[in-house]
Motif scaffolding. Sequence first.
Motif, PDB file in Angstrom:
ATOM      1  N   UNK A  93       0.843  -1.197   0.000  1.00  0.00           N
ATOM      2  CA  UNK A  93       0.000   0.000   0.000  1.00  0.00           C
ATOM      3  C   UNK A  93       0.880   1.249   0.000  1.00  0.00           C
ATOM      4  N   UNK A  94       1.947   1.219   0.779  1.00  0.00           N
ATOM      5  CA  UNK A  94       2.875   2.358   0.814  1.00  0.00           C
ATOM      6  C   UNK A  94       3.520   2.558  -0.556  1.00  0.00           C
ATOM      7  N   UNK A  95       3.938   1.457  -1.195  1.00  0.00           N
ATOM      8  CA  UNK A  95       4.520   1.556  -2.526  1.00  0.00           C
ATOM      9  C   UNK A  95       3.484   2.047  -3.545  1.00  0.00           C
ATOM     10  N   UNK A  96       2.235   1.595  -3.398  1.00  0.00           N
ATOM     11  CA  UNK A  96       1.178   2.033  -4.302  1.00  0.00           C
ATOM     12  C   UNK A  96       0.923   3.528  -4.170  1.00  0.00           C
ATOM     13  N   UNK A  97       1.008   4.059  -2.955  1.00  0.00           N
ATOM     14  CA  UNK A  97       0.822   5.490  -2.736  1.00  0.00           C
ATOM     15  C   UNK A  97       1.891   6.289  -3.483  1.00  0.00           C
ATOM     16  N   UNK A  98       3.077   5.688  -3.649  1.00  0.00           N
ATOM     17  CA  UNK A  98       4.217   6.361  -4.262  1.00  0.00           C
ATOM     18  C   UNK A  98       4.364   6.023  -5.743  1.00  0.00           C
ATOM     19  N   UNK A  99       3.329   5.441  -6.342  1.00  0.00           N
ATOM     20  CA  UNK A  99       3.356   5.012  -7.741  1.00  0.00           C
ATOM     21  C   UNK A  99       2.444   5.934  -8.555  1.00  0.00           C
ATOM     22  N   UNK A 100       3.044   6.865  -9.299  1.00  0.00           N
ATOM     23  CA  UNK A 100       2.238   7.894  -9.962  1.00  0.00           C
ATOM     24  C   UNK A 100       3.013   8.520 -11.114  1.00  0.00           C
ATOM     25  N   UNK A 101       2.288   9.210 -11.973  1.00  0.00           N
ATOM     26  CA  UNK A 101       2.868  10.034 -13.034  1.00  0.00           C
ATOM     27  C   UNK A 101       2.458  11.477 -12.791  1.00  0.00           C
ATOM     28  N   UNK A 102       3.436  12.363 -12.833  1.00  0.00           N
ATOM     29  CA  UNK A 102       3.198  13.795 -12.644  1.00  0.00           C
ATOM     30  C   UNK A 102       3.666  14.534 -13.891  1.00  0.00           C
ATOM     31  N   UNK A 103       2.792  15.360 -14.448  1.00  0.00           N
ATOM     32  CA  UNK A 103       3.137  16.192 -15.601  1.00  0.00           C
ATOM     33  C   UNK A 103       2.895  17.643 -15.233  1.00  0.00           C
ATOM     34  N   UNK A 104       3.902  18.473 -15.417  1.00  0.00           N
ATOM     35  CA  UNK A 104       3.792  19.905 -15.141  1.00  0.00           C
ATOM     36  C   UNK A 104       4.283  20.673 -16.367  1.00  0.00           C
ATOM     37  N   UNK A 105       4.044  21.989 -16.418  1.00  0.00           N
ATOM     38  CA  UNK A 105       4.608  22.767 -17.530  1.00  0.00           C
ATOM     39  C   UNK A 105       6.132  22.687 -17.603  1.00  0.00           C
ATOM     40  N   UNK A 106       6.781  22.400 -16.471  1.00  0.00           N
ATOM     41  CA  UNK A 106       8.247  22.338 -16.452  1.00  0.00           C
ATOM     42  C   UNK A 106       8.786  20.997 -16.936  1.00  0.00           C
ATOM     43  N   UNK A 107       8.048  19.907 -16.652  1.00  0.00           N
ATOM     44  CA  UNK A 107       8.571  18.604 -17.017  1.00  0.00           C
ATOM     45  C   UNK A 107       7.703  17.472 -16.516  1.00  0.00           C
ATOM     46  N   UNK A 108       8.330  16.327 -16.304  1.00  0.00           N
ATOM     47  CA  UNK A 108       7.595  15.096 -16.019  1.00  0.00           C
ATOM     48  C   UNK A 108       8.311  14.311 -14.924  1.00  0.00           C
ATOM     49  N   UNK A 109       7.522  13.609 -14.115  1.00  0.00           N
ATOM     50  CA  UNK A 109       8.086  12.722 -13.091  1.00  0.00           C
ATOM     51  C   UNK A 109       7.241  11.455 -13.059  1.00  0.00           C
ATOM     52  N   UNK A 110       7.914  10.320 -13.070  1.00  0.00           N
ATOM     53  CA  UNK A 110       7.208   9.039 -13.017  1.00  0.00           C
ATOM     54  C   UNK A 110       7.843   8.191 -11.930  1.00  0.00           C
ATOM     55  N   UNK A 111       7.096   7.949 -10.885  1.00  0.00           N
ATOM     56  CA  UNK A 111       7.570   7.102  -9.793  1.00  0.00           C
ATOM     57  C   UNK A 111       7.004   5.706  -9.999  1.00  0.00           C
ATOM     58  N   UNK A 112       7.866   4.746 -10.264  1.00  0.00           N
ATOM     59  CA  UNK A 112       7.411   3.385 -10.509  1.00  0.00           C
ATOM     60  C   UNK A 112       7.007   2.715  -9.200  1.00  0.00           C
ATOM     61  N   UNK A 113       6.372   1.553  -9.318  1.00  0.00           N
ATOM     62  CA  UNK A 113       5.777   0.892  -8.155  1.00  0.00           C
ATOM     63  C   UNK A 113       6.802   0.565  -7.081  1.00  0.00           C
ATOM     64  N   UNK A 114       7.969   0.094  -7.480  1.00  0.00           N
ATOM     65  CA  UNK A 114       8.950  -0.356  -6.493  1.00  0.00           C
ATOM     66  C   UNK A 114      10.051   0.675  -6.247  1.00  0.00           C
ATOM     67  N   UNK A 115       9.793   1.915  -6.631  1.00  0.00           N
ATOM     68  CA  UNK A 115      10.739   2.981  -6.333  1.00  0.00           C
ATOM     69  C   UNK A 115      10.462   3.509  -4.928  1.00  0.00           C
ATOM     70  N   UNK A 116      11.497   3.600  -4.112  1.00  0.00           N
ATOM     71  CA  UNK A 116      11.331   4.012  -2.718  1.00  0.00           C
ATOM     72  C   UNK A 116      11.512   5.516  -2.524  1.00  0.00           C
ATOM     73  N   UNK A 117      12.129   6.184  -3.493  1.00  0.00           N
ATOM     74  CA  UNK A 117      12.359   7.617  -3.381  1.00  0.00           C
ATOM     75  C   UNK A 117      11.316   8.379  -4.181  1.00  0.00           C
ATOM     76  N   UNK A 118      11.015   9.598  -3.736  1.00  0.00           N
ATOM     77  CA  UNK A 118      10.125  10.460  -4.508  1.00  0.00           C
ATOM     78  C   UNK A 118      10.792  10.821  -5.830  1.00  0.00           C
ATOM     79  N   UNK A 119      10.039  10.698  -6.919  1.00  0.00           N
ATOM     80  CA  UNK A 119      10.585  11.051  -8.227  1.00  0.00           C
ATOM     81  C   UNK A 119      10.715  12.568  -8.335  1.00  0.00           C
ATOM     82  N   UNK A 120      11.841  13.002  -8.866  1.00  0.00           N
ATOM     83  CA  UNK A 120      12.060  14.418  -9.095  1.00  0.00           C
ATOM     84  C   UNK A 120      11.570  14.779 -10.492  1.00  0.00           C
TER      85      UNK A 120
END
Length: 213
Positions: A93-120
């Motif tokens: 559940x904790x890993x699922x909370x951290x599994x997302x795609x973020x798109x902004x005017x500046x760029x993109x961040x994709x945190x995969x399911x088993x990534x433990x760090x916040x995607x920059x």
Amino acid sequence: MRTMINWIIRLAGGLIVSTLLWIAFIYYQLENYAEPDQVYLMGTPFAYGFVFLFLCGVVFFVIAFFRMRQHPQKLRRTFLVFASLYLVASPLVILAFDNYLLVTPKGIAYNTLFSLDDAKVKRWRDIDQVVLDYDYERLPFNDDRHLRLKYMVYFKDNTMIDLNGYNSPLYKQTEFEALHRTILNNKIRVKTMRPLPPDVTPDSFIYKMYHAK
């Protein structure tokens, strides 16, 4: 008849509570990872599906605890089962909370399911190229094969993400098209790994992605 009605009421009540908790989970994820002028933030199908099942399990176990409060032996056995499942599932559940795609005017961040760090957020200029390819897949209960788009984003730091994997956070054709337009508007190089088969029609999604200008 009364037993059936009570069972339906408990089932409906449990699903309603689970759904409300699931919505709260999504809202908190959106708030937690929000960026200024964010365009898009969404978790993945596996993450959302798993969290919903987990919440259903927790809610129905709690209901079962109340029903068994007069039966200590049953309550103890049920609690042990619940504790074991909770210890196994809660890290996911904790890993699922951290599994997302973020798109902004500046760029993109994709945190995969088993990534433990916040995607920059990586700026658009940090993308080296986007490569389009496809895989052949067989549909369930069908002998016909269809094409699945592979949308691979290569960054200048030698990392890569496939935004159309089986756990892709992009659900709709319009979402892919919007992201691809942003890629093209930022003058990012787009290459195709190989040409499409001749039987692919111009009105298909993969054809439009291949030939977008």
